[in-house]
Each structure stands twice: as C-alpha cells, then as structure tokens.
Scaffold this motif. Sequence first.
Motif, PDB file in Angstrom:
ATOM      1  N   LEU A   4      33.064  46.690  30.682  1.00  0.00           N
ATOM      2  CA  LEU A   4      33.353  45.916  31.881  1.00  0.00           C
ATOM      3  C   LEU A   4      32.570  46.545  33.019  1.00  0.00           C
ATOM      4  CD1 LEU A   4      37.267  45.747  31.811  1.00  0.00           C
ATOM      5  CD2 LEU A   4      35.667  44.021  30.961  1.00  0.00           C
ATOM      6  N   LEU A   5      32.166  45.727  33.967  1.00  0.00           N
ATOM      7  CA  LEU A   5      31.577  46.231  35.199  1.00  0.00           C
ATOM      8  C   LEU A   5      32.382  45.638  36.340  1.00  0.00           C
ATOM      9  CD1 LEU A   5      29.394  47.729  36.815  1.00  0.00           C
ATOM     10  CD2 LEU A   5      28.037  45.624  36.718  1.00  0.00           C
ATOM     11  N   LEU A   6      33.088  46.480  37.077  1.00  0.00           N
ATOM     12  CA  LEU A   6      33.847  46.024  38.234  1.00  0.00           C
ATOM     13  C   LEU A   6      32.989  46.197  39.475  1.00  0.00           C
ATOM     14  CD1 LEU A   6      36.068  47.145  36.057  1.00  0.00           C
ATOM     15  CD2 LEU A   6      37.601  46.600  37.949  1.00  0.00           C
ATOM     16  N   ILE A   7      32.862  45.099  40.241  1.00  0.00           N
ATOM     17  CA  ILE A   7      31.986  45.120  41.414  1.00  0.00           C
ATOM     18  C   ILE A   7      32.643  44.455  42.619  1.00  0.00           C
ATOM     19  CG2 ILE A   7      29.886  45.062  40.005  1.00  0.00           C
ATOM     20  CD1 ILE A   7      29.568  42.076  40.911  1.00  0.00           C
ATOM     21  N   ASP A   8      32.067  44.725  43.774  1.00  0.00           N
ATOM     22  CA  ASP A   8      32.353  44.007  45.010  1.00  0.00           C
ATOM     23  C   ASP A   8      31.202  43.018  45.163  1.00  0.00           C
ATOM     24  OD1 ASP A   8      32.452  43.050  47.602  1.00  0.00           O
ATOM     25  OD2 ASP A   8      32.815  45.007  48.516  1.00  0.00           O
ATOM     26  N   ALA A   9      31.456  41.741  44.880  1.00  0.00           N
ATOM     27  CA  ALA A   9      30.392  40.732  44.886  1.00  0.00           C
ATOM     28  C   ALA A   9      29.885  40.406  46.291  1.00  0.00           C
ATOM     29  CB  ALA A   9      30.868  39.460  44.190  1.00  0.00           C
ATOM     30  N   ILE A  25      33.646  41.917  36.352  1.00  0.00           N
ATOM     31  CA  ILE A  25      34.944  41.681  36.982  1.00  0.00           C
ATOM     32  C   ILE A  25      34.779  41.893  38.485  1.00  0.00           C
ATOM     33  CG2 ILE A  25      37.376  42.342  37.065  1.00  0.00           C
ATOM     34  CD1 ILE A  25      36.531  41.514  34.246  1.00  0.00           C
ATOM     35  N   LEU A  26      35.146  40.875  39.263  1.00  0.00           N
ATOM     36  CA  LEU A  26      35.064  40.989  40.717  1.00  0.00           C
ATOM     37  C   LEU A  26      36.337  41.593  41.275  1.00  0.00           C
ATOM     38  CD1 LEU A  26      33.567  37.537  41.764  1.00  0.00           C
ATOM     39  CD2 LEU A  26      32.413  39.562  40.870  1.00  0.00           C
ATOM     40  N   VAL A  27      36.165  42.479  42.224  1.00  0.00           N
ATOM     41  CA  VAL A  27      37.273  43.035  42.974  1.00  0.00           C
ATOM     42  C   VAL A  27      37.323  42.360  44.337  1.00  0.00           C
ATOM     43  CG1 VAL A  27      38.192  45.159  43.991  1.00  0.00           C
ATOM     44  CG2 VAL A  27      37.198  45.192  41.704  1.00  0.00           C
ATOM     45  N   SER A  28      36.157  41.858  44.759  1.00  0.00           N
ATOM     46  CA  SER A  28      36.019  41.147  46.024  1.00  0.00           C
ATOM     47  C   SER A  28      34.847  40.177  45.881  1.00  0.00           C
ATOM     48  CB  SER A  28      35.745  42.148  47.150  1.00  0.00           C
ATOM     49  OG  SER A  28      35.597  41.473  48.372  1.00  0.00           O
ATOM     50  N   GLY A  29      34.912  39.079  46.611  1.00  0.00           N
ATOM     51  CA  GLY A  29      33.817  38.115  46.590  1.00  0.00           C
ATOM     52  C   GLY A  29      34.218  36.825  45.893  1.00  0.00           C
ATOM     53  N   SER A  30      33.303  35.867  45.915  1.00  0.00           N
ATOM     54  CA  SER A  30      33.539  34.544  45.372  1.00  0.00           C
ATOM     55  C   SER A  30      33.152  34.455  43.898  1.00  0.00           C
ATOM     56  CB  SER A  30      32.724  33.513  46.163  1.00  0.00           C
ATOM     57  OG  SER A  30      32.637  32.290  45.467  1.00  0.00           O
TER      58      SER A  30
END
Length: 108
Positions: free
Chosen positions: A22-27, A51-56
């Motif tokens: 998984l790659l968790l990012i702030d989009a 996986i988004l933590v923030s963003g659309s």
Amino acid sequence: GEGVSVDRVEASGNIACKLKMLLLIDADRESHLTYARRFMKGQTVATHRVILVSGSVKTTQETLKTRVWFDQRARLVEKLGIKALPCLVRFNADGILLKEVRPWNDAF
C-alpha cells in the motif's frame, strides 16, 4: 536519514493474501502524486494500492489512471501507527513493514 523510519507491525488476519503493498499519500501534494505514479507503474490494484489520507479520490484516480481508496476516519493510519506521509506498507510472511519515504528520492 531524516524523515524516514521503518517499523514492523504484527500481521492482521484481515488483510488479503495477494495484496503486497500500500502507498498512503496526501493527494493534495504534487510530490506525493508523482511518487504514486512511479509506485503504480507496471503494477495492478490486485497487488499494489494507493490509499488517500487527504485529497479527492475522483481527481486522483483521473491523475493516476487507476483506482484509489480513501482512508476513512484515518483508520489505517491509526491502526498501523503511521506518523508521516507518504508511507509504504509492505505485507510479507513476517508481518507488515512500514517505511515513511521521501518522495523525491526513495525507491520501492
């Protein structure tokens, strides 16, 4: 190096066996999107997921040209104890390996 940590987390029985990373990012951060493009290059959502933590979600899916997921109520971040983004999560026989990365120079 500064801003990078690696932690091992005990494996959970709820994780699908074929999922490898998984790659968790702030989009909302362009450097995270660039890193996510590199992460998904040549991979499928069966084994690798962003996986988004923030963003659309919609905008990110269009940008990356792949399906993405959102960490509702930061459950993954909390359960895995993630302190910084982007964060790679690797699944293997020994458990779960977390690696907080610098998107401008870290490899997978």
